[in-house]
Design an enzyme around this catalytic site. Structure first.
Site, PDB file in Angstrom:
ATOM      1  N   LYS A  77       0.807  -1.212   0.000  1.00 20.68           N
ATOM      2  CA  LYS A  77       0.000   0.000   0.000  1.00 20.68           C
ATOM      3  C   LYS A  77       0.848   1.274   0.000  1.00 20.68           C
ATOM      4  O   LYS A  77       0.386   2.333  -0.459  1.00 20.68           O
ATOM      5  CB  LYS A  77      -0.934   0.014   1.209  1.00 20.68           C
ATOM      6  CG  LYS A  77      -2.037  -1.033   1.182  1.00 20.68           C
ATOM      7  CD  LYS A  77      -3.108  -0.678   0.169  1.00 20.68           C
ATOM      8  CE  LYS A  77      -4.307  -1.603   0.288  1.00 20.68           C
ATOM      9  NZ  LYS A  77      -5.378  -1.245  -0.670  1.00 20.68           N
ATOM     10  N   SER A 318       1.293  -9.723  -0.068  1.00 19.80           N
ATOM     11  CA  SER A 318       0.984  -8.286  -0.127  1.00 19.80           C
ATOM     12  C   SER A 318       1.171  -7.548   1.180  1.00 19.80           C
ATOM     13  O   SER A 318       1.277  -6.321   1.186  1.00 19.80           O
ATOM     14  CB  SER A 318      -0.459  -8.096  -0.616  1.00 19.80           C
ATOM     15  OG  SER A 318      -1.359  -8.813   0.204  1.00 19.80           O
TER      16      SER A 318
END
Length: 351
Positions: A77, A318
């Site tokens: 992110k 992730s």
């Protein structure tokens, strides 16, 4: 459950009219946007390594892991967040987040002098909310799910005049996330399939953007409790789903974003749904392998294991913002030494 999208007769080049394609509506993203993002965010991120995957299923040494759990802020992110705030230059920002996007923005906000408010949905991980506040941002929690969270974030931005930086539904965010895919294809150009965890779709759309014109298969992996992209592609338009409580707390989005949806629709090759037991099993496997992933970060591996294909594949890990790691990780930049020593891949694995 596996959902394959019928291959179109001609694959479009993302974001522009081409002899073999058609214009991409809505997003208007091109490879130039991804390249600009890579240059813009370079001082704020690390180039994460490819790790050898666990020797499970049919893969053995053919499966690699893109280690975004080692990214600054503990997840991919940071890439999209940095691209948006650096390009737009606002001093007040509002966002809706499940946690990792909020952490990424909060880590950027302090040194850049940005006042940040993060809106969280019901069920947001307490450790992530605490980490956001510890980094100096304000949090607001709503009683409902992701849809209510996003509505509240938009309202707050309008009321205060702040810049709204969504966690996935913004061209600059998608372009930033796409640098993950660009790095994979640069470091392992012989990759046959990329497995991508899919929530709001920013990472999947970014990888699709990076894969434009490349023969690699792009496979989105969704929690079985919230298969919003599979349902939407089957319906031919974005479909909203009710809130869910999957263990993959970062992937609870209820509806595909306006920006990611057309990029995904026109490039993704397949969507796979994995249930919570598969996600937890993949998480445990990664932990045994020395990869400190959170459940959301293990979803792509769960999809690769479910697919069971004999191929050269990369699964994106992730995120790694587990409660234990959030309690012990210093909020400063992640050590590049740690990144460098995480693994060394020989050329046979990456070409």
């Amino acid at each position: 459950m596996t959902t394959a999208r019928p291959a179109p007769p001609e694959r479009p080049v993302v974001g522009r009219t081409a002899a073999v394609g058609r214009p991409l509506p809505g997003a208007r993203l091109t490879r130039a946007d991804l390249d600009a993002a890579a240059s813009r965010i370079a001082p704020y991120i690390v180039r994460t390594p490819l790790l050898r995957g666990p020797a499970a299923g049919p893969y053995g040494p053919g499966l690699l892991l893109k280690a975004e759990h080692l990214q600054r802020g503990g997840s991919f992110k940071t890439r999209g967040a940095a691209n948006a705030v650096l390009a737009l230059g606002a001093d007040r920002v509002v966002t809706g987040s499940s946690g990792n996007h909020g952490i990424a923005l909060a880590r950027l906000a302090r040194p850049l002098g940005i006042t940040l408010t993060v809106v969280l949905a019901a069920g947001a991980a307490p450790a992530k909310a605490a980490a956001i506040r510890a980094l100096g941002a304000q949090t607001v929690q709503v009683a409902g799910g992701v849809a209510e969270r996003e509505e509240r974030a938009r309202a707050l931005a309008e009321e205060t005049g702040a810049l709204l930086v969504p966690s996935s539904d913004h061209p600059l965010v998608v372009a930033g996330q796409g640098t993950v895919g660009a790095e994979i294809l640069a470091d392992a150009p012989g990759t046959e399939t990329l497995y991508v965890p899919t929530g709001g779709g920013g990472l999947l759309a970014g990888v699709c953007l990076a894969a434009a014109g490349h023969p690699v298969r792009v496979v989105g992996v969704e929690p079985a409790l919230t298969p919003r992209y599979a349902r939407s592609l089957a319906a031919g338009h974005p479909v909203g789903l009710p809130p869910c409580a999957t263990v993959a707390d970062g992937l609870r989005g209820q509806r595909p974003g306006r920006v990611p949806y057309p990029v995904v629709r026109d490039r993704v090759d397949e969507l796979i749904a994995v249930d919570d037991s598969e996600i937890l099993a993949a998480t445990a496997l990664l932990h045994r392998h020395g990869v400190d992933a959170e459940p959301s970060g293990a979803v792509a591996l769960a999809g690769a294991l479910r697919a069971g294909r004999r191929e050269r594949a990369v699964a994106i890990v992730s995120g790694g913002n587990t409660p234990a790691r959030l309690r012990t990780t210093h909020p400063g930049p992640l050590s590049r030494t740690r990144i460098h020593t995480a693994t060394t891949l020989t050329k046979e694995h990456t070409s």
